[in-house]
Design an enzyme around this catalytic site. Structure first.
Site, mmCIF file in Angstrom:
data_model
loop_
_atom_site.group_PDB
_atom_site.id
_atom_site.type_symbol
_atom_site.label_atom_id
_atom_site.label_comp_id
_atom_site.label_asym_id
_atom_site.label_seq_id
_atom_site.Cartn_x
_atom_site.Cartn_y
_atom_site.Cartn_z
ATOM 1 N N GLU A 40 0.844 -1.275 -0.013
ATOM 2 C CA GLU A 40 -0.037 0.024 -0.031
ATOM 3 C C GLU A 40 0.805 1.401 0.090
ATOM 4 O O GLU A 40 1.825 1.323 0.885
ATOM 5 C CB GLU A 40 -1.057 -0.081 1.335
ATOM 6 C CG GLU A 40 -1.766 1.188 1.447
ATOM 7 C CD GLU A 40 -2.643 1.129 2.631
ATOM 8 O OE1 GLU A 40 -3.605 1.740 2.922
ATOM 9 O OE2 GLU A 40 -2.233 0.234 3.454
ATOM 10 N N LYS A 108 -9.220 2.407 -2.225
ATOM 11 C CA LYS A 108 -9.574 1.933 -1.082
ATOM 12 C C LYS A 108 -10.846 2.183 -0.674
ATOM 13 O O LYS A 108 -11.269 3.426 -0.495
ATOM 14 C CB LYS A 108 -8.348 2.271 0.184
ATOM 15 C CG LYS A 108 -8.577 1.572 1.425
ATOM 16 C CD LYS A 108 -7.346 2.002 2.138
ATOM 17 C CE LYS A 108 -7.197 1.276 3.418
ATOM 18 N NZ LYS A 108 -6.031 1.474 4.120
ATOM 19 N N CYS A 142 -5.369 -3.237 2.210
ATOM 20 C CA CYS A 142 -5.277 -3.267 3.564
ATOM 21 C C CYS A 142 -6.729 -3.544 4.585
ATOM 22 O O CYS A 142 -7.147 -4.511 4.476
ATOM 23 C CB CYS A 142 -4.611 -1.785 4.080
ATOM 24 S SG CYS A 142 -4.074 -1.992 5.728
#
Length: 264
Positions: A40, A108, A142
């Site tokens: 990330e 994300k 994540c």
């Protein structure tokens, strides 16, 4: 397909991050990898703070153009995290680059903590997949993988492999995420899950490391250590786990229940 994960050390390094990723991609290709994943915000560094506002680039920016050239030259696809500028909005994003194909961008869905929320905008739940090397591949970043709905949505969309660039911090609970949650996500959806973290520390955060590739039966095919830069690899062969899908038909049963509700 042979998959490689590049666990990057966050410790200060004079070599530009794009170059480090490019060189790692070349090494992965030479070792036979078809696709490599980096963490990330790998291109900027996760702990760069407010500087991320200036470092952010559009999806078609210099990072993407440069790395696409490396992908074309090496023949190895790449998924890597970067701070994306989309008009006036900033996202934590991942770019999937394949030889001879346009980039695929995932943003994300769920931001973690005040640090991310002060800089970036969440995209909310979204399903992004792409085809490569005969596989349908899904993307998360994540914190997204810690919501079971995200992984299940990708599995129901047909993903066989889910790639997760991450910046898992070294804090209570993180070893459980890396060592237990990732294999469970793979098992409960009968898919491969690849989780690629940073290691060591930058000026803001320490990272858990423990990047891993989990198989549909919940076993870890490969795992990096808690510290230090590492390259791990595994063969992704969905057909080898057909018996597990027969014994644990979670997706088939879910789809059947949804069809029954629709008929009712």
């Amino acid at each position: 397909m042979k998959l490689a994960l590049y666990q990057m050390s966050a410790t200060a390094n004079p070599t530009p991050r794009a170059r480090r990723i490019s060189e790692a991609l070349t090494r992965a290709s030479a070792a036979g990898a078809d696709l490599m994943v980096a963490p990330e915000l790998a291109l900027s560094g996760y702990g760069a703070g407010d500087a991320l506002r200036d470092l952010a680039q559009p999806a078609e920016g210099q990072w993407c153009q440069h790395l696409q050239e490396v992908v074309e030259a090496s023949g190895c696809a790449l998924v890597t995290g970067f701070p994306e500028r989309l008009g006036d909005t900033l996202h934590i994003s991942a770019m999937a680059l394949r030889p001879g194909r346009p980039p695929v961008i995932y943003r994300k869905g769920f931001l973690y903590g005040d640090y991310e929320k002060a800089i970036f905008t969440p995209a909310g739940p979204n399903v992004v997949t792409f085809e490569y090397a005969g596989l349908k591949i899904g993307l998360l970043i994540c914190f997204d993988v810690e919501f079971p709905e995200c992984t299940r949505s990708l599995a129901l969309a047909g993903a066989e492999l889910i790639l997760v660039p991450t910046a898992l911090p070294a804090q209570p609970g993180s070893p459980f995420v890396a060592n237990a949650m990732i294999p469970v996500r793979a098992y409960e959806n009968q898919v491969f899950v690849a989780y690629c973290d940073h290691a060591d520390a930058d000026d803001a955060f320490a990272y858990q490391g423990l990047s891993s590739i989990a198989a549909p039966d919940g076993t870890l095919l490969a795992q990096a250590p808690e510290t230090g830069e590492a390259m791990i690899q595994a063969e992704i062969t969905p057909a080898a786990y057909a018996e597990g899908r027969r014994l644990n038909p979670y997706l088939a049963e879910w789809r059947a229940s949804q069809r029954a509700q629709t008929r009712d």
